[in-house]
Write an enzyme that holds these catalytic residues in place. Sequence first.
Site, mmCIF file in Angstrom:
data_model
loop_
_atom_site.group_PDB
_atom_site.id
_atom_site.type_symbol
_atom_site.label_atom_id
_atom_site.label_comp_id
_atom_site.label_asym_id
_atom_site.label_seq_id
_atom_site.Cartn_x
_atom_site.Cartn_y
_atom_site.Cartn_z
ATOM 1 C CG HIS A 136 -11.945 -34.023 -37.232
ATOM 2 N ND1 HIS A 136 -11.810 -33.355 -36.032
ATOM 3 C CD2 HIS A 136 -10.870 -33.646 -37.967
ATOM 4 C CE1 HIS A 136 -10.708 -32.630 -36.036
ATOM 5 N NE2 HIS A 136 -10.113 -32.799 -37.215
ATOM 6 C CE1 TYR A 325 -3.662 -26.101 -33.677
ATOM 7 C CE2 TYR A 325 -5.589 -25.533 -34.983
ATOM 8 C CZ TYR A 325 -4.897 -26.430 -34.185
ATOM 9 O OH TYR A 325 -5.464 -27.644 -33.883
ATOM 10 C CD GLU A 391 -8.734 -28.858 -33.892
ATOM 11 O OE1 GLU A 391 -7.756 -28.426 -34.538
ATOM 12 O OE2 GLU A 391 -9.545 -29.675 -34.362
#
Length: 490
Positions: A136, A325, A391
């Site tokens: 990450h 997102y 996510e």
Amino acid sequence: MFVKTIALWCFLVTVKGKVRRFPDTLSFGVATASYQIEGGWNASDKGEHIFDHLAHTTNKMVDNGDVACDSYNQHERDVEMLKELGVDFYRFSISWSRILPEGFSHNLSQDGIAYYNSLINDLIDANITPSITLYHWDLPQNLQDMGGWRNPLMVDYFADFAEVAFKTFGDRVKTWITFNEPWVVCVLAPIWFSVSPAKSLNGIDEYICGHNLIKAHAKAYRIYDRIYRSAQRGRVGWTLSSSWHEPITQSAADIKAAERTLQFNLGWFAHPVFSREGDYPQVMKDVIAQKSLQQGYPRSRLPEFTTEEIAQIRGTCDFFGLNHYTTNLVRMQTNASKEPSYFDDQFTEILQDPTWLSSASPWLKVVPWGFRNLLNWIRKNYNNPETMVFENGFSDSGNTYDIDRISYHNQYLNVLLDAVEDGCKVSAYAVWSLMDNLEWLEGYNDRFGLYYVDFNDPRRPRTPKASALYFKSILETRIIERDLKNSRLF
């Protein structure tokens, strides 16, 4: 504030009205990343990574992750929070330099391994499935000094790291994510953080980085497949990030521009793995080759895979990991630039509608319908793979009575259900993030957490926000309201 939160909780557990039920096949979790929460940046024999170095030698970051949420010392509290929420799984990442201080596999940190062993064991004791991300973004600085992801030797170094992780933790960890958001690693990270040790070659470096990342992922997958899968019975994939890209008009030019942008962003990394033919998307190969020749290059700036590499890469994911997102608008833009550029290669302009509701992050607008479109695009382009959303989240400035975050997740979860009804095989959904953390360049200003963290207190206390109680209610009941507009929440 406390009274208001309790009132909200009482409402949530007695909610009435039009509701929808989640399928039993959908698991829920939350996500974090090592540098954003752990702290302990120089604990024991941990090595320095690129963000440690960046934070301590430049002014690029407004805050640093030296302490962050102090999860290195408080992971028991993190597990308590996960139990309070009632999640099925917890996605977290391993810091490469915490278990391999020099970046190489000849020297293992027993203290670093003990830290992750303790976290994994506590999760299993709490009946929470650990899902581990290997990379990450926190590359060991030693490897960055050697050229980082521009260096083809990184394929082997990452495979060595992955094998250490499989061997050490794989008896208990059954979901592995090799890379988080390779597009960000290769395109945005150099822009945001200037992590390259030398001058970046725009329109060249990005493609070299992506080429090496794809090969590193595939090599790690094949190692797991060959050596560990039969005994450990786990799964390996990676997590790709993508906004939905919507044509600003229905003209043929804008429709093609939006599709081209999706291919240059998501298809770049998805097509070699998930498509039937493998290799890069044809539009990338054609456009970059044409522009490279126009700019005087003897060959395309996009590297080529060999026939053997295409075969080795194709199929190297057991699931389609997705981070999503927001949505962008796209229109065609004619660009005659003589200088190489990844962004110019796409012949597009990226916009957002000023009427879209914004978060604390300027780039993150609330556009739930784009999520459904993206899931269906994946279904249609890649033969409907099992998709795990690792996510999805909303940023604000720290309000614990975070109604806007609740509204965001309500809308996005509803369109996720719409996509499931369309036939998309979505099997997991994780909120970003468990708690407020270091949001990279934005420091501690943009907050994504279900739990509020007081970064002014050295103890880093965590307090559940209203959204934590909302998410808990969804996990307990497995139902969601169709629409919160007429809810007593507002």
